[in-house]
Write a protein that holds these residues in place. Structure first.
Motif, PDB file in Angstrom:
ATOM      1  N   ASN A  80       1.935   6.397  -1.179  1.00  0.00           N
ATOM      2  CA  ASN A  80       2.748   7.469  -0.591  1.00  0.00           C
ATOM      3  C   ASN A  80       2.712   8.740  -1.426  1.00  0.00           C
ATOM      4  O   ASN A  80       2.617   9.851  -0.896  1.00  0.00           O
ATOM      5  N   GLU A  81       2.799   8.570  -2.745  1.00  0.00           N
ATOM      6  CA  GLU A  81       2.836   9.742  -3.622  1.00  0.00           C
ATOM      7  C   GLU A  81       1.501  10.483  -3.641  1.00  0.00           C
ATOM      8  O   GLU A  81       1.471  11.691  -3.842  1.00  0.00           O
ATOM      9  N   TYR A  82       0.414   9.760  -3.439  1.00  0.00           N
ATOM     10  CA  TYR A  82      -0.885  10.427  -3.356  1.00  0.00           C
ATOM     11  C   TYR A  82      -0.972  11.246  -2.076  1.00  0.00           C
ATOM     12  O   TYR A  82      -1.511  12.357  -2.059  1.00  0.00           O
ATOM     13  N   GLY A  83      -0.435  10.682  -0.988  1.00  0.00           N
ATOM     14  CA  GLY A  83      -0.501  11.375   0.294  1.00  0.00           C
ATOM     15  C   GLY A  83       0.322  12.651   0.322  1.00  0.00           C
ATOM     16  O   GLY A  83      -0.062  13.628   0.974  1.00  0.00           O
ATOM     17  N   THR A  84       1.457  12.646  -0.385  1.00  0.00           N
ATOM     18  CA  THR A  84       2.327  13.824  -0.387  1.00  0.00           C
ATOM     19  C   THR A  84       2.032  14.794  -1.532  1.00  0.00           C
ATOM     20  O   THR A  84       2.558  15.907  -1.548  1.00  0.00           O
ATOM     21  N   VAL A 128       0.833  -1.204   0.000  1.00  0.00           N
ATOM     22  CA  VAL A 128       0.000   0.000   0.000  1.00  0.00           C
ATOM     23  C   VAL A 128       0.867   1.252   0.000  1.00  0.00           C
ATOM     24  O   VAL A 128       0.620   2.204  -0.755  1.00  0.00           O
ATOM     25  N   LEU A 129       1.909   1.276   0.833  1.00  0.00           N
ATOM     26  CA  LEU A 129       2.754   2.466   0.934  1.00  0.00           C
ATOM     27  C   LEU A 129       3.496   2.756  -0.364  1.00  0.00           C
ATOM     28  O   LEU A 129       3.673   3.922  -0.739  1.00  0.00           O
ATOM     29  N   ALA A 137      -3.623   1.122  -5.932  1.00  0.00           N
ATOM     30  CA  ALA A 137      -3.706   1.884  -7.180  1.00  0.00           C
ATOM     31  C   ALA A 137      -5.156   2.227  -7.515  1.00  0.00           C
ATOM     32  O   ALA A 137      -5.440   3.286  -8.093  1.00  0.00           O
ATOM     33  N   MET A 138      -6.081   1.356  -7.126  1.00  0.00           N
ATOM     34  CA  MET A 138      -7.502   1.630  -7.377  1.00  0.00           C
ATOM     35  C   MET A 138      -8.061   2.639  -6.383  1.00  0.00           C
ATOM     36  O   MET A 138      -8.836   3.521  -6.748  1.00  0.00           O
ATOM     37  N   LEU A 139      -7.661   2.524  -5.113  1.00  0.00           N
ATOM     38  CA  LEU A 139      -8.268   3.332  -4.051  1.00  0.00           C
ATOM     39  C   LEU A 139      -7.471   4.592  -3.717  1.00  0.00           C
ATOM     40  O   LEU A 139      -8.000   5.510  -3.098  1.00  0.00           O
ATOM     41  N   ARG A 140      -6.183   4.597  -4.050  1.00  0.00           N
ATOM     42  CA  ARG A 140      -5.264   5.727  -3.869  1.00  0.00           C
ATOM     43  C   ARG A 140      -4.919   6.019  -2.412  1.00  0.00           C
ATOM     44  O   ARG A 140      -3.762   6.081  -2.059  1.00  0.00           O
ATOM     45  N   GLY A 141      -5.880   6.225  -1.569  1.00  0.00           N
ATOM     46  CA  GLY A 141      -5.596   6.605  -0.184  1.00  0.00           C
ATOM     47  C   GLY A 141      -5.099   5.438   0.645  1.00  0.00           C
ATOM     48  O   GLY A 141      -5.664   4.341   0.597  1.00  0.00           O
ATOM     49  N   PRO A 142      -4.040   5.614   1.461  1.00  0.00           N
ATOM     50  CA  PRO A 142      -3.517   4.520   2.279  1.00  0.00           C
ATOM     51  C   PRO A 142      -4.493   4.039   3.352  1.00  0.00           C
ATOM     52  O   PRO A 142      -4.608   2.838   3.595  1.00  0.00           O
ATOM     53  N   PHE A 152      -0.658  -7.755  -4.771  1.00  0.00           N
ATOM     54  CA  PHE A 152      -2.117  -7.612  -4.693  1.00  0.00           C
ATOM     55  C   PHE A 152      -2.471  -6.307  -3.979  1.00  0.00           C
ATOM     56  O   PHE A 152      -3.358  -5.564  -4.419  1.00  0.00           O
ATOM     57  N   SER A 153      -1.773  -6.010  -2.904  1.00  0.00           N
ATOM     58  CA  SER A 153      -2.015  -4.782  -2.147  1.00  0.00           C
ATOM     59  C   SER A 153      -1.686  -3.550  -2.974  1.00  0.00           C
ATOM     60  O   SER A 153      -2.362  -2.518  -2.867  1.00  0.00           O
TER      61      SER A 153
END
Length: 256
Positions: free
Chosen positions: A84-88, A79-80, A170-175, A164-165
């Motif tokens: 991570n890039e979406y979060g930052t 997930v990270l 990639a589908m949900l974006r948010g961690p 898989f994670s």
């Protein structure tokens, strides 16, 4: 940007984020340590087992008992790597530098998967040897039928959990959303579906339950699973491919 440059860029991103590296280390430590503990307990309890359970006693699979918890760290790693890039907010910069979104996503997945596999295969072998040392006279040997396949399969299983994670992230974006779905799925929903008689036949086709078959050398007498070790791994690969395709489609169709 050339594909080799994208791969190098993704490698730099992964190794520069301490949390992703730490999660891989945690996955290894937890898997090996818990496997040793369960193996030691299983050795002490062996004489209390009934005859049927002794005949189906699977020392190889027991040494992988820690993977049930170690895969938690692999999920976090996967997930990270993606979210991570979406979060930052760096995702906009990354996609501007690599507008080919398929190249961007699958380069990230390829680098992370190779890293996850290197750690996972080393962890699997270490967990096996450490677990067998704890089992004493009940231990299996690497040259026994099916054992090497199971040990290599343990590394493949943990790697696929991570990939898989990545697809889900990639589908949900948010961690938080990704972890909020993956954790209950693997640690609650899958176990419930796999242990309730009414849903057992459905649960056995979930990715973790199907994939874990590759690590088994012996099966219980009442096991009526309609696929073997490699068939189970194939089901897990199919699930992983499906979520990766889903992640790519959504990444291509929506804004960063």
């Amino acid at each position: 940007m050339a594909a080799t440059h994208v791969l190098k860029s993704e490698w730099t991103k992964i190794r520069s984020v301490a949390s992703t590296v730490w999660t891989l280390g945690l996955a290894a430590v937890v898997t090996i340590a818990l496997g040793m503990l369960i193996s030691a307990l299983s050795k002490n309890d062996f004489d209390n087992l009934d005859r049927e359970d002794q005949l189906t006693f699977d020392p190889t699979f027991i040494s992988f008992a820690g993977m049930s918890l170690g895969q938690l760290a692999m999920i976090v790693f996967g997930v990270l790597v993606v979210s991570n890039e979406y979060g930052t907010g760096m995702i906009r910069t990354s996609l501007a530098a690599v507008p080919q979104r398929g190249t961007f996503l699958f380069s990230k997945v390829a680098v992370a998967a190779l890293l996850a596999f290197a750690v996972s295969i080393a962890t699997s072998f270490a967990a096996f040897f450490a677990g067998q040392a704890m089992l004493g006279e009940h231990r299996a040997q690497l040259g026994d039928p099916g054992v090497l396949r199971a040990v290599i399969g343990g590394g493949l299983y943990m790697t696929l959990i991570a990939v898989f994670s990545m697809g889900v992230a990639a589908m949900l974006r948010g961690p938080m959303l990704s972890l909020g779905i993956l954790m209950p799925f693997f640690f609650l929903i899958s176990n419930i579906l796999g242990n309730v008689s009414a849903t057992k036949k459905v649960g056995r086709f979930l990715p973790d339950q199907a994939g874990s078959k590759i690590m088994q050398v012996k099966s219980p007498f009442d096991d009526d699973t309609p696929y073997g070790p490699w068939g189970g791994l194939g089901i897990m690969v199919a699930w992983t491919a499906a979520v990766l395709v889903g992640g790519y489609v959504l990444l291509r169709e929506r804004d960063a």
